[in-house]
Design a protein around this motif. Structure first.
Motif, PDB file in Angstrom:
ATOM      1  N   THR A  97      -5.455   0.666 -26.235  1.00  0.00           N
ATOM      2  CA  THR A  97      -6.005  -0.423 -27.044  1.00  0.00           C
ATOM      3  C   THR A  97      -5.202  -1.714 -26.903  1.00  0.00           C
ATOM      4  O   THR A  97      -5.618  -2.753 -27.431  1.00  0.00           O
ATOM      5  CB  THR A  97      -6.072  -0.010 -28.531  1.00  0.00           C
ATOM      6  OG1 THR A  97      -4.807   0.551 -28.919  1.00  0.00           O
ATOM      7  CG2 THR A  97      -7.167   1.026 -28.750  1.00  0.00           C
ATOM      8  N   LEU A 139      -3.717   6.359 -31.550  1.00  0.00           N
ATOM      9  CA  LEU A 139      -4.778   6.535 -30.566  1.00  0.00           C
ATOM     10  C   LEU A 139      -4.199   6.857 -29.193  1.00  0.00           C
ATOM     11  O   LEU A 139      -4.748   7.685 -28.447  1.00  0.00           O
ATOM     12  CB  LEU A 139      -5.648   5.277 -30.505  1.00  0.00           C
ATOM     13  CG  LEU A 139      -6.475   4.981 -31.761  1.00  0.00           C
ATOM     14  CD1 LEU A 139      -7.167   3.630 -31.635  1.00  0.00           C
ATOM     15  CD2 LEU A 139      -7.507   6.078 -32.011  1.00  0.00           C
ATOM     16  N   ASP A 194      -5.845  11.241 -34.697  1.00  0.00           N
ATOM     17  CA  ASP A 194      -6.954  10.577 -35.385  1.00  0.00           C
ATOM     18  C   ASP A 194      -6.392   9.737 -36.537  1.00  0.00           C
ATOM     19  O   ASP A 194      -5.836  10.290 -37.485  1.00  0.00           O
ATOM     20  CB  ASP A 194      -7.926  11.622 -35.932  1.00  0.00           C
ATOM     21  CG  ASP A 194      -9.219  11.012 -36.450  1.00  0.00           C
ATOM     22  OD1 ASP A 194      -9.541   9.874 -36.025  1.00  0.00           O
ATOM     23  OD2 ASP A 194      -9.897  11.646 -37.272  1.00  0.00           O
ATOM     24  N   GLU A 225     -13.229   2.321 -40.348  1.00  0.00           N
ATOM     25  CA  GLU A 225     -13.801   2.057 -39.029  1.00  0.00           C
ATOM     26  C   GLU A 225     -14.290   0.606 -38.918  1.00  0.00           C
ATOM     27  O   GLU A 225     -14.219  -0.003 -37.843  1.00  0.00           O
ATOM     28  CB  GLU A 225     -14.958   3.021 -38.758  1.00  0.00           C
ATOM     29  CG  GLU A 225     -14.543   4.479 -38.714  1.00  0.00           C
ATOM     30  CD  GLU A 225     -13.624   4.770 -37.532  1.00  0.00           C
ATOM     31  OE1 GLU A 225     -14.125   4.838 -36.406  1.00  0.00           O
ATOM     32  OE2 GLU A 225     -12.403   4.912 -37.749  1.00  0.00           O
ATOM     33  N   LEU A 246     -11.199  -1.401 -38.137  1.00  0.00           N
ATOM     34  CA  LEU A 246     -10.801  -1.235 -36.739  1.00  0.00           C
ATOM     35  C   LEU A 246     -11.797  -1.903 -35.793  1.00  0.00           C
ATOM     36  O   LEU A 246     -11.414  -2.375 -34.716  1.00  0.00           O
ATOM     37  CB  LEU A 246     -10.643   0.248 -36.413  1.00  0.00           C
ATOM     38  CG  LEU A 246      -9.523   0.960 -37.190  1.00  0.00           C
ATOM     39  CD1 LEU A 246      -9.458   2.425 -36.789  1.00  0.00           C
ATOM     40  CD2 LEU A 246      -8.177   0.279 -36.975  1.00  0.00           C
ATOM     41  N   LEU A 247     -13.066  -1.964 -36.183  1.00  0.00           N
ATOM     42  CA  LEU A 247     -14.063  -2.691 -35.389  1.00  0.00           C
ATOM     43  C   LEU A 247     -13.691  -4.163 -35.298  1.00  0.00           C
ATOM     44  O   LEU A 247     -13.719  -4.762 -34.210  1.00  0.00           O
ATOM     45  CB  LEU A 247     -15.441  -2.534 -36.033  1.00  0.00           C
ATOM     46  CG  LEU A 247     -16.583  -3.308 -35.363  1.00  0.00           C
ATOM     47  CD1 LEU A 247     -17.038  -2.600 -34.091  1.00  0.00           C
ATOM     48  CD2 LEU A 247     -17.761  -3.472 -36.331  1.00  0.00           C
ATOM     49  N   ARG A 296     -10.479  -2.236 -32.169  1.00  0.00           N
ATOM     50  CA  ARG A 296      -9.960  -0.879 -31.930  1.00  0.00           C
ATOM     51  C   ARG A 296     -11.060   0.168 -32.001  1.00  0.00           C
ATOM     52  O   ARG A 296     -10.811   1.334 -31.749  1.00  0.00           O
ATOM     53  CB  ARG A 296      -8.861  -0.538 -32.937  1.00  0.00           C
ATOM     54  CG  ARG A 296      -7.460  -0.904 -32.490  1.00  0.00           C
ATOM     55  CD  ARG A 296      -7.235  -2.370 -32.223  1.00  0.00           C
ATOM     56  NE  ARG A 296      -5.862  -2.650 -31.845  1.00  0.00           N
ATOM     57  CZ  ARG A 296      -5.376  -3.872 -31.654  1.00  0.00           C
ATOM     58  NH1 ARG A 296      -6.158  -4.939 -31.816  1.00  0.00           N
ATOM     59  NH2 ARG A 296      -4.112  -4.022 -31.286  1.00  0.00           N
ATOM     60  N   ARG A 297     -12.233  -0.210 -32.363  1.00  0.00           N
ATOM     61  CA  ARG A 297     -13.390   0.674 -32.368  1.00  0.00           C
ATOM     62  C   ARG A 297     -14.566  -0.049 -31.720  1.00  0.00           C
ATOM     63  O   ARG A 297     -14.773  -1.248 -31.947  1.00  0.00           O
ATOM     64  CB  ARG A 297     -13.764   1.077 -33.784  1.00  0.00           C
ATOM     65  CG  ARG A 297     -12.908   2.176 -34.379  1.00  0.00           C
ATOM     66  CD  ARG A 297     -13.212   3.517 -33.750  1.00  0.00           C
ATOM     67  NE  ARG A 297     -12.559   4.595 -34.473  1.00  0.00           N
ATOM     68  CZ  ARG A 297     -11.498   5.266 -34.036  1.00  0.00           C
ATOM     69  NH1 ARG A 297     -10.946   4.953 -32.872  1.00  0.00           N
ATOM     70  NH2 ARG A 297     -10.984   6.262 -34.744  1.00  0.00           N
ATOM     71  N   SER A 298     -15.348   0.685 -30.969  1.00  0.00           N
ATOM     72  CA  SER A 298     -16.580   0.159 -30.389  1.00  0.00           C
ATOM     73  C   SER A 298     -17.702   0.227 -31.425  1.00  0.00           C
ATOM     74  O   SER A 298     -17.699   1.125 -32.281  1.00  0.00           O
ATOM     75  CB  SER A 298     -16.961   0.998 -29.167  1.00  0.00           C
ATOM     76  OG  SER A 298     -18.302   0.767 -28.806  1.00  0.00           O
ATOM     77  N   ALA A 309     -19.352   3.558 -32.345  1.00  0.00           N
ATOM     78  CA  ALA A 309     -18.821   4.508 -33.320  1.00  0.00           C
ATOM     79  C   ALA A 309     -19.418   4.304 -34.708  1.00  0.00           C
ATOM     80  O   ALA A 309     -19.124   5.084 -35.619  1.00  0.00           O
ATOM     81  CB  ALA A 309     -17.303   4.385 -33.389  1.00  0.00           C
TER      82      ALA A 309
END
Length: 245
Positions: free
Chosen positions: A28, A129, A134, A213, A216-217, A221-223, A226
């Motif tokens: 990341t 990550l 997790d 999430e 993190l988006l 850090r998240r697509s 997810a």
């Protein structure tokens, strides 16, 4: 009042505990290993100490502040922990109302603890990550993190420049937490600036998922894959690339 000091102490210890094999790549943070991640975070702590102790009123780059490391050496868990301890000491002894330089909209010392917490949270997640762990972020922390991100975003000149070039003035993005009481609508304004408000609303694109999430988006850090996305997904993806910290 949020106890950022205790949270910083906890997050710094969690990150230090992950600093075993420093050679592990961090996907990341492309091009970084755990060693470079630890060095970045520890240098940021030392930079913050310098800014507050010296009541700095103009920008000083973090690389201009001595790290205590030999030339070409990276930080490790002990070096990170020492810097975090010094940071906490300074944060606790500093008057929150003291005027000091920040890159955000608030030019007082009270801006720094919240910023340092989320610097740690996001980079702790990076390390987890990288190691196949997790990540977990408490819902209350994630909600505060989303609002800290949105609060500071209009002051991040490198981001507003990118947003101006998108040409999406008036576009709206709605974030909806599925596991907590959290909804936010972001409206793209003029000159790359944004406005945001809490509460339910319809956006050009809406994203729903666990609040951690969503945080993190925002930090890349998240697509979006997810989470659940409704509406103009292309707008969301372009906007997220533009606000990349």
């Amino acid at each position: 009042m949020t106890d950022y000091h205790s949270q910083i102490e906890t997050e710094a210890a969690r990150l230090a505990a992950l600093a075993g094999d420093l050679s592990v790549p961090v996907p990341t943070c492309p091009g970084w290993t755990i060693a470079e991640l630890i060095t970045h975070v520890g240098q940021t702590h030392r930079w913050t100490v310098h800014m507050l102790r010296n009541r700095v009123q103009e920008r000083v780059w973090s690389r201009q502040v001595p790290s205590g490391l030999a030339e070409g050496r990276s930080g490790d868990a002990a070096w990170l922990a020492a810097g975090a301890a010094e940071l906490l000491e300074v944060l606790r002894e500093t008057d929150p109302s003291m005027e000091v330089w920040t890159w955000g909209p608030d030019k007082r010392a009270s801006w720094w603890p919240r910023r340092m917490l989320f610097e740690l949270v996001v980079h702790r997640v990076d390390a987890e990550l990288a190691l196949g762990v997790d990540p977990e972020i408490p819902a209350g922390t994630a909600i505060d993190g989303i609002e800290e991100f949105l609060h500071n975003l209009p002051s991040a000149a490198w981001v507003t420049k990118s947003l101006t070039e998108l040409g999406v003035e008036g576009a709206t993005i709605h974030l909806h937490a599925s596991d907590a009481d959290g909804e936010w609508t972001i409206t793209q304004g003029t000159a790359g600036k944004i406005e945001w408000a809490r509460g339910h609303a319809k956006g050009d694109v809406a994203v729903q998922g666990p609040v951690s999430e969503l945080l993190l988006l925002l930090y890349g850090r998240r697509s979006p894959d997810a989470l659940t996305v409704h509406g103009d997904r292309a707008l969301l993806e372009r906007w997220l690339r533009a606000v990349d910290f």
